[in-house]
Design an enzyme around this catalytic site. Structure first.
Site, mmCIF file in Angstrom:
data_model
loop_
_atom_site.group_PDB
_atom_site.id
_atom_site.type_symbol
_atom_site.label_atom_id
_atom_site.label_comp_id
_atom_site.label_asym_id
_atom_site.label_seq_id
_atom_site.Cartn_x
_atom_site.Cartn_y
_atom_site.Cartn_z
ATOM 1 N N GLU A 159 3.822 -6.627 3.192
ATOM 2 C CA GLU A 159 3.399 -5.661 4.201
ATOM 3 C C GLU A 159 4.516 -5.458 5.213
ATOM 4 O O GLU A 159 5.191 -6.410 5.613
ATOM 5 C CB GLU A 159 2.138 -6.173 4.893
ATOM 6 C CG GLU A 159 1.654 -5.359 6.073
ATOM 7 C CD GLU A 159 1.148 -3.991 5.671
ATOM 8 O OE1 GLU A 159 1.993 -3.112 5.402
ATOM 9 O OE2 GLU A 159 -0.081 -3.797 5.651
ATOM 10 N N HIS A 190 3.606 3.038 13.061
ATOM 11 C CA HIS A 190 2.601 4.061 13.348
ATOM 12 C C HIS A 190 3.145 5.101 14.324
ATOM 13 O O HIS A 190 2.385 5.702 15.098
ATOM 14 C CB HIS A 190 1.301 3.454 13.890
ATOM 15 C CG HIS A 190 0.530 2.703 12.848
ATOM 16 N ND1 HIS A 190 -0.843 2.611 12.863
ATOM 17 C CD2 HIS A 190 0.924 2.008 11.761
ATOM 18 C CE1 HIS A 190 -1.249 1.887 11.833
ATOM 19 N NE2 HIS A 190 -0.186 1.509 11.149
ATOM 20 N N HIS A 217 0.830 -1.205 0.000
ATOM 21 C CA HIS A 217 0.000 0.000 0.000
ATOM 22 C C HIS A 217 0.866 1.258 0.000
ATOM 23 O O HIS A 217 1.994 1.265 0.491
ATOM 24 C CB HIS A 217 -1.006 0.006 1.151
ATOM 25 C CG HIS A 217 -0.425 -0.027 2.529
ATOM 26 N ND1 HIS A 217 -0.024 1.112 3.182
ATOM 27 C CD2 HIS A 217 -0.198 -1.057 3.388
ATOM 28 C CE1 HIS A 217 0.429 0.781 4.392
ATOM 29 N NE2 HIS A 217 0.331 -0.521 4.542
ATOM 30 N N ASP A 243 6.085 1.435 6.937
ATOM 31 C CA ASP A 243 4.807 0.767 6.682
ATOM 32 C C ASP A 243 4.025 1.628 5.696
ATOM 33 O O ASP A 243 3.431 2.626 6.091
ATOM 34 C CB ASP A 243 4.054 0.606 8.009
ATOM 35 C CG ASP A 243 2.669 0.051 7.869
ATOM 36 O OD1 ASP A 243 2.370 -0.514 6.817
ATOM 37 O OD2 ASP A 243 1.875 0.204 8.819
ATOM 38 N N GLU A 258 -5.061 2.143 2.624
ATOM 39 C CA GLU A 258 -5.061 0.968 3.509
ATOM 40 C C GLU A 258 -5.299 1.362 4.952
ATOM 41 O O GLU A 258 -5.979 0.656 5.702
ATOM 42 C CB GLU A 258 -3.727 0.221 3.366
ATOM 43 C CG GLU A 258 -3.670 -1.127 4.066
ATOM 44 C CD GLU A 258 -3.045 -1.093 5.463
ATOM 45 O OE1 GLU A 258 -2.945 -2.148 6.094
ATOM 46 O OE2 GLU A 258 -2.655 0.016 5.911
#
Length: 370
Positions: free
Chosen positions: A248, A334, A77, A193, A225
């Protein structure tokens, strides 16, 4: 001859490192992926035919595809966690909303850049009150996101809107520069990510350049995503894969989990995911990938996760094509600052490439037998 081979491998590694640094540095959050889409396609068009849809999903079809064979879809993504401008406060500070799954204590004092109405990037910071003005309660608590604000140096709402040209809908990106440290073999930066998954797709295409494979290969770089796997539902409907590999970046647990329970760590190879909150892989395909990794001496781990989700769920749900997730471990996903290993990246590329080279119709059929 050996010298030339070594020299070529060194050159390839340098090119991969530079690519991954550029991928990490690109500004791309959910719904605002165009900068990274342009960068990705500049690499992929050397080995694939490119199509981009209105959602900014990219379809990179291997140039040697024949069009009348089963299709392997690879997925990564293009978006990363970020923010969007919700409104401008009377004092000129920006009220924002998160795009993707943020933990609130990772946000205060974060350096950001806001893309204004003219497409210019304006530096800013998630504003924090100096400790001199804090009460005892404020010092010991992190404010909720709805109470946070971004400061771009403005002193009024009018100045932010008219002079800085920032208003509702302007995207906000994390502003961190990627570094690579040769001695440790580690990258340090933002948005691994899933920029490293996207980089792995580029490398797989390069590995297969000019090769005849048993299946057609279509790589889909999916958008949005982080806000519900939205792009992957669209790509799966278009590609209609017979088999899918999701590349991923996955959260590493090796800094806070006991050794016996840690299932994703740096320099241990890719993670093959047995479960998360959205996904269970085709078990026969999963075991096939593990057996092939063992045969080729590719390190890997397996994991059962009670949180998280990824594009594999959307693609698997769409038409039931056997799907697995090859995860590149990332510490502190994140968040604005992440670590990831070049060795894990290469092992992920090696496993995906090995599967594409090895898979046959007979093996695919075996994944569906009861």
């Amino acid at each position: 001859m050996l010298f030339l081979i070594v020299k070529e491998k060194i050159k390839q590694k340098e090119q991969e490192i530079q690519m991954l640094k550029k991928f990490s540095d690109a500004n791309s959050t959910s719904g605002f992926e165009e900068e990274f889409v342009k960068l990705f396609t500049s690499y992929a068009e050397k080995t694939a035919n490119i199509e981009v849809d209105g959602m900014l999903n990219v379809y990179a079809s291997k140039k040697e595809n024949k069009g009348d064979r089963p299709v392997i879809q690879l997925d990564a993504h293009s978006d990363a966690v970020g923010f969007i401008t919700q409104a401008v406060r009377p004092n000129g500070l920006i009220k924002f909303a998160p795009l993707g799954g943020w933990v609130k204590y990772n946000i205060p004092a974060l350096k950001v850049k806001v893309r204004n109405r003219d497409g210019e990037y304006i530096p800013g910071v998630v504003a924090t009150k100096p400790p001199h003005f804090m009460t005892a309660a404020e010092r010991n608590n992190v404010p909720d996101v709805v109470d946070m604000a971004i400061d771009v140096g403005s002193s009024s709402r009018e100045e932010t809107i008219k002079d800085y040209k920032i208003d509702t809908g302007c995207p906000i990106f994390v502003d961190v520069k990627c570094e690579y440290h040769e001695k440790s073999g580690l990258f340090f930066g933002k948005d691994f990510d899933d920029r490293f998954g996207a980089g792995a797709m580029i490398d797989v295409l390069d590995n297969l350049k000019g090769e005849e494979t048993n299946f057609d290969v279509v790589e889909a770089l999916s958008s949005q995503e982080k806000v519900g796997l939205r792009g992957a539902y669209v790509t799966a409907r278009k590609v209609k894969p017979d088999l899918c590999l999701v590349l991923e970046s996955c959260p590493a647990d090796d800094t806070f989990t006991p050794d016996w329970l840690s299932q994703t760590g740096l320099k241990r190879g890719p993670m093959l995911r047995d479960m998360d909150t959205t996904f269970l892989p085709n078990p026969k395909f999963q075991q096939y990938a593990c057996d092939l990794a063992d045969k080729n001496n590719i390190p890997y781990t397996r994991s059962v996760r009670t949180g998280g989700g990824q594009d594999g769920a959307a693609i698997y749900y769409e038409n039931g094509a056997p799907t697995i997730v090859i995860g590149i471990p990332v510490r502190y996903e994140h968040s604005p600052y992440c670590f990831s290993s070049y060795k894990d990246f290469k092992a992920s590329v090696d496993l995906a490439t090995a599967i594409i080279r090895d898979i046959t119709q007979e093996k695919l059929d075996s994944f569906k037998k009861i």
